[in-house]
Design an enzyme around this catalytic site. Structure first.
Site, PDB file in Angstrom:
ATOM      1  CG  HIS A 306      -2.060   0.925   1.125  1.00  0.00           C
ATOM      2  ND1 HIS A 306      -1.966   2.256   1.416  1.00  0.00           N
ATOM      3  CD2 HIS A 306      -3.327   0.707   0.696  1.00  0.00           C
ATOM      4  CE1 HIS A 306      -3.132   2.819   1.185  1.00  0.00           C
ATOM      5  NE2 HIS A 306      -3.976   1.909   0.747  1.00  0.00           N
ATOM      6  CG  ASP A 363      -8.632  -4.313  -2.549  1.00  0.00           C
ATOM      7  OD1 ASP A 363      -9.819  -4.191  -2.233  1.00  0.00           O
ATOM      8  OD2 ASP A 363      -7.964  -3.426  -3.078  1.00  0.00           O
TER       9      ASP A 363
END
Ligand code: ACO
Length: 432
Positions: A306, A363
């Site tokens: 991320h 996710d």
């Protein structure tokens, strides 16, 4: 108190730039006067060190893995709140009283239907169109149906447009799904919750009664809350940039949907589940870990890494617990969940992932849950868009009300040809 500044030593001289303090988080150097004073720009592709706005909505501490909405930790909201309450919180800044919540739910619920003519809009798409392609089109098209809420200078119209967007997204996403199946569109049932209504419009049929499964409803509610907002991410920045020119909110959210579609952003949930399926068995994990580490192989572990989190994405933790809960309670055994857990375990103990601080993101597990609920993979990103609409709308409203708001217009480091004279075609030589 003296103002904090940093001094920049430039060819044009030394200049002091104010250092601004947020309520929490890193200090920010205010470089608004930089170009005027020095004739220089800053260079920051991907905006890794650039704050584009002031905001009171969402705070992330990527090092510690903290996500707060209006100060409240995401874990507490996912556990205790409803999606409508979180939507109110993001847009209005405070948790609602019971009366405020009831009135908010009533207002949103009243806007759940879409203009009848929108159904014909759907019929222009191929049946196998990706739901995100449909969503880009139909959400942009809302601006042609709701002219009475596109004057962005009117705060009442801005709020009506916000209500409409939040209320109609579940209807529009469910319609995209129904269209792909060739089943009739389902009208909203306003006695249900926001999430229950969405499940019914998606999985129900007019010929039979539909009973909302409370386990699935709770899981969906959590998934929606976990995706509701995430500070100045790519799609939110897209919504703000589109809105900075004065574009109407329906068009701005359509732009956000287009940005969210990419596999580096919202499309990662679809890509993560496809990857887990491709791996198929825990035995093949080392092969995929080796590929992810190979500089000559473009493969990346989807659902890992991320831009902001250099620790566990707090949403991933809630998502993992929800995946366990949903599969157990629905009595589903899915080998994909075993692959996901083992992959997470191996990656978190591997030097490459440790050193680069790569952790599972939101996710990684969401696809496993959505798959268990019965959504096809290409619907995943549309569900993300549905939930994120609340954040986009909150951020868009904040931007429009900000007196410092200007049209977004980055500059560049130009490395192309300098000025030169036009050459007639017969005198040109090929550069190739
Ligand atoms: N697998 C393997 N290596 C990775 C991964 C990954 N998933 N993610 C990053 N790396 C490596 C990069 O190769 C890079 O290595 P290098 O320093 O040797 O060049 C290093 O880690 C840093 O990665 P960047 O791409 O520079 O980091 P950035 O902040 O630009 O990217 C991103 C973040 C796009 C999320 C990236 O981690 C990625 O592509 N992940 C997979 C896709 C994904 O899951 N996206 C969802 C994000 S969350 C969301 O949108 C809701």
């Amino acid at each position: 108190m003296t103002e904090k500044t940093v001094t920049l030593n430039t060819p044009a001289g030394n200049f002091d730039y104010p250092v601004l303090d947020g309520s929490v988080g890193p200090e920010v150097i205010d470089i608004r006067k930089l170009y005027g004073q020095t004739g220089m720009f800053t260079y920051d592709p991907g905006f890794t060190s650039t704050g584009s706005c002031e905001s009171k909505i969402t705070y992330i501490d990527g090092e510690k893995g903290i996500l707060l909405h209006r100060g409240y930790p995401i874990e507490q909201l996912a556990e205790k709140s409803s999606f409508m309450e979180v939507a109110y919180l993001l847009i209005h800044g405070e948790l609602p009283t019971q009366q405020e919540l009831d009135s908010w739910v009533r207002t949103i619920t009243r806007h759940t239907m879409v203009h009848e003519q929108l159904a014909t809009f759907y019929r222009g798409f191929r049946r196998d169109a990706h739901p995100m392609a449909i969503m880009c089109g139909v959400v942009g098209a809302l601006s042609s149906f709701y002219h009475d809420s596109t004057d962005i200078t009117d705060p009442d119209q801005r709020m009506i447009a916000s209500h409409r967007l939040i209320a109609k997204m579940p209807t529009l996403v469910a319609m995209a799904y129904k269209y792909s199946l060739g089943q009739p569109f389902m009208f909203p049932q306003n006695s249900l919750t926001y999430t229950g209504n969405f499940l019914r419009m998606t999985f129900g049929v007019p010929a039979e009664p539909y009973e909302v499964n409370p386990i699935i409803e709770r899981a969906m509610r959590r998934i929606f809350i976990l995706h509701a907002d995430h500070e100045q991410n790519a799609s939110t920045s897209t919504v703000r940039l589109a809105g900075s020119s004065g574009a109407n909110p329906f068009a701005c959210v359509a732009a956000g949907i287009a940005c969210l579609w990419g596999p580096a952003h919202g499309g990662a949930n679809e890509a993560a589940l496809n990857m887990l399926r491709e791996i198929g068995t825990t035995k093949r994990i080392p092969e995929y870990i080796a590929r992810a580490k190979d500089k000559n192989d473009p493969f990346r572990l989807m659902g890992f890494g991320h831009r902001v989190y250099k620790n566990f994405d707090p949403r991933a933790k809630v998502m993992k617990a929800t995946a366990d809960e949903v599969l157990k309670e629905l009595n589903i055994s899915d080998p994909v969940l075993d692959v996901a857990k083992e992959l997470e375990h191996i990656a978190l103990n591997d030097e490459y992932f440790i050193e680069k601080k790569l952790y599972p993101n939101v996710d990684f597990y969401s696809g496993v849950i959505l798959n268990a609920i019965g959504f096809p993979t290409d619907m995943f990103t549309a569900l993300f868009a549905l939930a994120r609409t609340v954040g986009w709308v909150a951020q868009w409203n904040e931007m429009i009300s900000d007196p410092e708001q200007k049209i977004g217009r980055p500059r560049q480091l130009y490395v192309g040809a300098p000025q030169r004279d036009y050459v007639p075609v017969e005198k040109r030589t090929s550069a190739a």
